[in-house]
Write a protein that holds these residues in place. Structure first.
Motif, PDB file in Angstrom:
ATOM      1  N   LYS A 108       0.836  -1.198   0.000  1.00 27.68           N
ATOM      2  CA  LYS A 108       0.000   0.000   0.000  1.00 27.68           C
ATOM      3  C   LYS A 108       0.869   1.246   0.000  1.00 27.68           C
ATOM      4  N   ASN A 109       0.323   2.287  -0.582  1.00 33.21           N
ATOM      5  CA  ASN A 109       0.887   3.619  -0.478  1.00 33.21           C
ATOM      6  C   ASN A 109      -0.111   4.404   0.366  1.00 33.21           C
ATOM      7  N   GLY A 110       0.178   4.545   1.631  1.00 35.73           N
ATOM      8  CA  GLY A 110      -0.809   5.088   2.562  1.00 35.73           C
ATOM      9  C   GLY A 110      -1.871   4.034   2.795  1.00 35.73           C
ATOM     10  N   SER A 111      -3.116   4.359   2.475  1.00 34.09           N
ATOM     11  CA  SER A 111      -4.195   3.386   2.652  1.00 34.09           C
ATOM     12  C   SER A 111      -4.631   2.748   1.328  1.00 34.09           C
ATOM     13  N   LYS A 112      -3.984   3.145   0.225  1.00 37.77           N
ATOM     14  CA  LYS A 112      -4.386   2.648  -1.100  1.00 37.77           C
ATOM     15  C   LYS A 112      -3.417   1.571  -1.596  1.00 37.77           C
ATOM     16  N   TYR A 113      -4.001   0.462  -2.071  1.00 38.06           N
ATOM     17  CA  TYR A 113      -3.173  -0.585  -2.665  1.00 38.06           C
ATOM     18  C   TYR A 113      -2.470  -0.041  -3.900  1.00 38.06           C
ATOM     19  N   VAL A 114      -1.211  -0.447  -4.078  1.00 44.71           N
ATOM     20  CA  VAL A 114      -0.392   0.044  -5.181  1.00 44.71           C
ATOM     21  C   VAL A 114      -0.835  -0.582  -6.505  1.00 44.71           C
ATOM     22  N   TYR A 115      -1.249  -1.836  -6.471  1.00 48.73           N
ATOM     23  CA  TYR A 115      -1.656  -2.554  -7.684  1.00 48.73           C
ATOM     24  C   TYR A 115      -3.108  -3.019  -7.575  1.00 48.73           C
TER      25      TYR A 115
END
Length: 181
Positions: A108-115
């Motif tokens: 994750k980048n913060g709370s968002k999945y990267v892929y």
């Protein structure tokens, strides 16, 4: 849209036949004439109980998830239909976080999945949720074959770099190891 198809469309012989013979065109016949985008919009405007019934046919996918899945698939379908660059395309809509994101250990980048949110891998995740198991397994097998062939024939862009552009985690093949719910 449906009214025009039922009462005026002359492009499809089966519609003209139904109209002339029965003076009525069942919805299931008209569905064959609709675009993917029209079907996506139609689902969004159906009464909630109908949406729920349809979602149950897809393993209890939630209504809001189905709406996002259909929107993302429509955008990717349009990229393909208009011969745009597919491998690096990203939608402005994210699919919902799924158990598969977590089970695959996608960072994750913060709370968002990267892929797997608005990239080509999000389409693979969507297919995993919406296609019957045997159809998804066939899709995955064909996709693996395409990647294998690409890796043998291309030296300019390494497969891992291509995966990065497409939003595929390195362990993407494990998507079938996990239950989707």
């Amino acid at each position: 849209m449906l009214d025009m198809m039922a009462n005026k469309n002359k492009d499809h012989e089966y519609l003209v036949y139904q109209r002339n013979k029965y003076h009525n065109i069942p919805l299931w016949v008209i569905m064959n004439t609709l675009t993917f985008g029209q079907i996506s919009k139609m689902f969004e405007f159906l009464p909630q109980n109908m949406q729920g019934t349809i979602c149950q046919d897809f393993g209890n996918v939630k209504k809001n998830e189905m709406i996002k899945y259909l929107k993302v698939l429509t955008l990717y379908r349009n990229v393909c239909a208009h011969n745009e660059r597919l491998f690096s395309y990203h939608t402005y809509i994210d699919i919902p976080d799924t158990l598969l994101h977590k089970k695959l250990g996608i960072s994750k980048n913060g709370s968002k999945y990267v892929y797997g949110k608005n990239d080509l891998f999000s389409v693979v995740i969507t297919f995993r949720y919406l296609l019957p198991k045997t159809d998804f397994l066939l899709f995955k097998k064909q996709l693996v074959h395409i990647f294998d062939r690409y890796e043998k024939q291309n030296s300019n862009l390494k497969l891992n770099d291509l995966f990065e552009y497409m939003g595929f985690p390195i362990n993407w093949k494990e998507i079938t190891k996990f239950r989707k719910i």
